[in-house]
Design a protein around this motif. Structure first.
Motif, PDB file in Angstrom:
ATOM      1  N   GLY A   1       1.063  -1.157  -0.053  1.00 50.48           N
ATOM      2  CA  GLY A   1      -0.076   0.148  -0.022  1.00 50.48           C
ATOM      3  C   GLY A   1       0.881   1.200  -0.101  1.00 50.48           C
ATOM      4  O   GLY A   1       1.987   1.483  -0.405  1.00 50.48           O
ATOM      5  N   ARG A   2       0.459   2.366   0.574  1.00 51.22           N
ATOM      6  CA  ARG A   2       1.104   3.468   0.774  1.00 51.22           C
ATOM      7  C   ARG A   2       2.239   3.751   1.543  1.00 51.22           C
ATOM      8  O   ARG A   2       1.938   3.052   2.732  1.00 51.22           O
ATOM      9  N   VAL A   3       3.220   4.281   1.585  1.00 49.88           N
ATOM     10  CA  VAL A   3       4.451   4.449   2.317  1.00 49.88           C
ATOM     11  C   VAL A   3       3.735   4.997   3.819  1.00 49.88           C
ATOM     12  O   VAL A   3       4.067   4.484   4.841  1.00 49.88           O
ATOM     13  N   ALA A   4       2.871   6.086   3.637  1.00 49.61           N
ATOM     14  CA  ALA A   4       2.324   6.799   4.823  1.00 49.61           C
ATOM     15  C   ALA A   4       1.661   5.858   5.663  1.00 49.61           C
ATOM     16  O   ALA A   4       1.777   5.806   6.966  1.00 49.61           O
ATOM     17  N   ASP A   5       0.776   4.916   5.101  1.00 53.80           N
ATOM     18  CA  ASP A   5       0.099   4.038   5.604  1.00 53.80           C
ATOM     19  C   ASP A   5       0.730   2.936   6.228  1.00 53.80           C
ATOM     20  O   ASP A   5       0.647   2.349   7.534  1.00 53.80           O
ATOM     21  N   ALA A   6       2.042   2.462   5.629  1.00 51.55           N
ATOM     22  CA  ALA A   6       2.838   1.812   6.271  1.00 51.55           C
ATOM     23  C   ALA A   6       3.639   2.138   7.643  1.00 51.55           C
ATOM     24  O   ALA A   6       3.860   1.398   8.726  1.00 51.55           O
ATOM     25  N   VAL A   7       3.851   3.407   7.465  1.00 47.09           N
ATOM     26  CA  VAL A   7       4.347   4.078   8.711  1.00 47.09           C
ATOM     27  C   VAL A   7       3.584   3.928   9.867  1.00 47.09           C
ATOM     28  O   VAL A   7       3.756   3.685  10.961  1.00 47.09           O
ATOM     29  N   GLU A   8       2.113   4.281   9.679  1.00 48.20           N
ATOM     30  CA  GLU A   8       1.031   4.343  10.665  1.00 48.20           C
ATOM     31  C   GLU A   8       0.806   2.934  11.003  1.00 48.20           C
ATOM     32  O   GLU A   8       0.689   2.881  12.377  1.00 48.20           O
TER      33      GLU A   8
END
Length: 119
Positions: A93-100
């Motif tokens: 998925g999205r990088v931002a989602d992986a961080v979250e």
């Protein structure tokens, strides 16, 4: 703390690159400042061999404590582990989602490589 995420583009809203060694680049996210920078991995995209180890050195030199990626091979895993970097695989998925997902404890810490060499 700095987190490296294998990325398909230079944007935190872009997709996670499921390949570590041959990722287009790495988003380095700083949890202290909520900022991020992109490190290009172009030199390893078409490398005949050693892409995982060289990408690991790139991440190590960026001073990260955590790596989030889709997949990591045995040589890269060993190199990262020797440097004390925690590795989380299976990201998508999205990088931002992986961080979250990492912040919320939704990612699983890798206990070894999850693909073979030259994947």
């Amino acid at each position: 703390m700095k987190i490296a995420i294998s990325a398909e583009s230079d944007r935190i809203t872009g997709a996670v690159d499921t390949r570590f060694g041959r990722a287009r680049g790495f988003i380095i996210y700083d949890t202290d400042t909520d900022g991020n920078v992109f490190i290009d991995n172009k030199q390893n995209l078409e490398s005949a061999q050693g892409a995982g180890i060289q990408s690991a050195k790139t991440v190590i030199n960026a001073g990260v404590a955590i790596l989030i990626t889709g997949n990591v091979g045995p040589k890269a895993y060993t190199t990262l582990q020797a440097a004390g970097i925690e590795i989380y695989t299976g990201a998508q998925g999205r990088v931002a989602d992986a961080v979250e997902d990492y912040k919320n404890g939704k990612l699983r810490k890798a206990d070894g490589a999850n693909v073979e060499s030259h994947w």
